[in-house]
Design an enzyme around this catalytic site. Sequence first.
Site, PDB file in Angstrom:
ATOM      1  N   HIS A   1       0.834  -1.202   0.000  1.00 36.58           N
ATOM      2  CA  HIS A   1       0.000   0.000   0.000  1.00 36.58           C
ATOM      3  C   HIS A   1       0.875   1.262   0.000  1.00 36.58           C
ATOM      4  O   HIS A   1       0.720   2.147  -0.846  1.00 36.58           O
ATOM      5  CB  HIS A   1      -0.910  -0.019   1.233  1.00 36.58           C
ATOM      6  CG  HIS A   1      -1.776   1.190   1.392  1.00 36.58           C
ATOM      7  ND1 HIS A   1      -3.120   1.189   1.084  1.00 36.58           N
ATOM      8  CD2 HIS A   1      -1.502   2.452   1.822  1.00 36.58           C
ATOM      9  CE1 HIS A   1      -3.628   2.396   1.316  1.00 36.58           C
ATOM     10  NE2 HIS A   1      -2.664   3.181   1.771  1.00 36.58           N
ATOM     11  N   GLU A   2       1.790   1.322   0.966  1.00 35.20           N
ATOM     12  CA  GLU A   2       2.629   2.522   1.075  1.00 35.20           C
ATOM     13  C   GLU A   2       3.535   2.680  -0.144  1.00 35.20           C
ATOM     14  O   GLU A   2       3.827   3.791  -0.568  1.00 35.20           O
ATOM     15  CB  GLU A   2       3.450   2.497   2.372  1.00 35.20           C
ATOM     16  CG  GLU A   2       2.621   2.539   3.643  1.00 35.20           C
ATOM     17  CD  GLU A   2       1.611   3.681   3.690  1.00 35.20           C
ATOM     18  OE1 GLU A   2       1.852   4.729   3.058  1.00 35.20           O
ATOM     19  OE2 GLU A   2       0.563   3.515   4.344  1.00 35.20           O
TER      20      GLU A   2
ATOM     21  N   HIS B   1       1.741   4.486  -2.875  1.00 37.43           N
ATOM     22  CA  HIS B   1       1.878   5.943  -2.710  1.00 37.43           C
ATOM     23  C   HIS B   1       3.253   6.393  -3.212  1.00 37.43           C
ATOM     24  O   HIS B   1       3.378   7.422  -3.879  1.00 37.43           O
ATOM     25  CB  HIS B   1       1.768   6.329  -1.229  1.00 37.43           C
ATOM     26  CG  HIS B   1       0.370   6.347  -0.691  1.00 37.43           C
ATOM     27  ND1 HIS B   1      -0.665   7.008  -1.316  1.00 37.43           N
ATOM     28  CD2 HIS B   1      -0.161   5.807   0.441  1.00 37.43           C
ATOM     29  CE1 HIS B   1      -1.774   6.872  -0.596  1.00 37.43           C
ATOM     30  NE2 HIS B   1      -1.488   6.148   0.468  1.00 37.43           N
TER      31      HIS B   1
ATOM     32  N   HIS C   1       3.533   6.866  -6.849  1.00 33.34           N
ATOM     33  CA  HIS C   1       2.879   8.109  -7.281  1.00 33.34           C
ATOM     34  C   HIS C   1       3.892   9.259  -7.255  1.00 33.34           C
ATOM     35  O   HIS C   1       3.843  10.168  -8.096  1.00 33.34           O
ATOM     36  CB  HIS C   1       1.707   8.402  -6.328  1.00 33.34           C
ATOM     37  CG  HIS C   1       0.558   9.108  -6.967  1.00 33.34           C
ATOM     38  ND1 HIS C   1      -0.653   9.276  -6.352  1.00 33.34           N
ATOM     39  CD2 HIS C   1       0.419   9.718  -8.165  1.00 33.34           C
ATOM     40  CE1 HIS C   1      -1.478   9.940  -7.136  1.00 33.34           C
ATOM     41  NE2 HIS C   1      -0.852  10.227  -8.245  1.00 33.34           N
TER      42      HIS C   1
END
Length: 676
Positions: A464-465, A468, A471
């Site tokens: 998940h991290e 990010h 991105h």
Amino acid sequence: MSNPLLIPFDAAPFSKIENKHFMPAFVEAIATARNEIDHITASKEKPSFQNTIEALEFSGQQLDRISSVFFNLNSAETNTELQQIAQEISPLLSEFGNDIMLNTQLFQRVKSVYKHKDDLQLNTEQQTLLEKRYKSFSRNGANLAADKKERLREIDTELSQLKLKFGENVLAETNAYELHITSKSDLEGLPDGAIEAAAQLAKSRNKEGWLITLDYPSYIPFMKYAKKRALRKELALAFGSKGFKNDALDNQEIVLKIATLRYERANLLGYDTHAHFVLEERMAKRPETVISFLNELLEKAKPAAKQEFKTLTAFAKEMDGITQLQKWDTSYYSEKLKQKLFDLDDEILKPYFELKNVINGVFQVAEKLFDLKFEEVFDVDKYHDEVKTYKIYDGNNNFLALFYADFHPRPGKRGGAWMTSYKPQYQQAGKNIRPHISNVCNFGKPTPSKPSLLTFNEVTTLFHEFGHALHGILANTTYPGLSGTSVFWDFVELPSQLMENWCYEKEALELFATHYETGASIPMDLIQKIRESATFQEGMATLRQLSFGFLDMAWHGKDPSLVAEVKAYENQAFENTSLLPDTPQTCMSTSFSHIFQGGYSSGYYSYKWAEVLDADAFAYFQENGIFNTEVAKKFEENILSKGGTEDPMILYKRFRGSEPKIEALLIRAGLLKKTG
């Protein structure tokens, strides 16, 4: 003496920075940024996009860099002195921010450019920047009368201090509590790794026996496995009562003050509530849309959640004669029921998820999808020995980003997991300036007999991290304010939640899920069980997330000035989502850092909102192959690299060909049957 923060730097010079450097650096950087603003306003030239909007966008870069170093350290490696400096710096930054937003001359120049925007032949990114800059002024009081501007300043200064204080109290409460166990029988049910970690912690604090704390790697396994119900109760009540003890660390008054000041601020700016103010800059646009979205999911999830809870209650009664489940029971009995139904528990899985391998795994997934290369480097300055540093390159060996990874809990580190940036990506003077990105997590440390082994939930957290992080890493915009994760908050979770999907796929798990002792790949039957158990108690999990969303909207979508008691108001917000009896000594709001310290006020719904986006997006990958490079390229070109340069729904439709459908999420969650 030279101040390392004031000498131009690329990677943050952590080893040279001392606490005493921060205040002088901030004071000087604020002065420099003020001069840059003065230069814009003093210009005799007619306001243009270049001399006003672009100049404003690239002003204060030194201040931004110093701020990113300071506030990231205050989250990942804080101490009392840093926290004190934060209390002194926050009002200065708040005041400076207001000085810009309430600068009449500056606003007149921005307004002038905005008024003539249709004649300027701006490209899409420039149009977005202009729109964003103009709105940031109008949404922060530029059109207000002088007395109202002054009140806005007071509110912002007070809010910046209250949010810091809220977070400090939560961290102090977390650090202050420990469950000291001296009898081995009290550890019954706990896995060997958790027992060893508890012993190691006790030893590090010069105590006999074992220590359990409120840090997640310590707290979660105890709640999930410890057989002694009384100890689970003690720990759960300690966890749930953070900031709710009517003592020096109590957050009730702070919660009321933050909510009331946010409401007053919104009214001052012409909005009905804080939620109306915030959501204007979100995909959802209005509070009514959020409430309607939450209610739609509630309608689908509640029947399933009630049935799951009934099954769990019957199981607990049959197993231990418990007729009424409490907050300290659900994790324990859910784990036992999951083991019974799927013959699967974290302890079977953990040996296949050594942290080192999972890091390699997420890198390999990114490599296959986006043609990235990762090189661990040892010559980059770090703020703690445990931090790992990597250089990331594209398929043509062009440098893309510097990546910091910090994975284990420490006393000076707040709980949870997050991605942040030390330097944004942007383009200036013909150069593409590449970003410095960081992931911070709190996974169990290695013990004398075992490396750091992750639960499956921690594996999904790491992915998940890193979503990010991608991105930020793959950002390719002109302006720093539109780069990477500088997007609407109900869009920011799409890349992160999308990445979690690969954790459930055989093709991806085979890349990295190998036994830390034998090297054997994770067995097929375990992969199958992971997939089958993915929707286990999904109704209850959805209800829990929705409850946080409703609580957030209760605090920020109404007038909070009439709230007499935090706890009673919270219970009212939880009315339609609670399955368990209330525990009077606990309160969620007083430690709900996401909305009272972080940036999620009026935005907690965005986790579920982004799940709709990510389920729909991953369905596209599944239709074409989970490592399909064409779909990945479309995702990179239309989502990851574009940051906040266009409206997110336009970007999403360009990637997917249509708007996201809620059905994809409901099908994935097992709350809706797939047809056709």
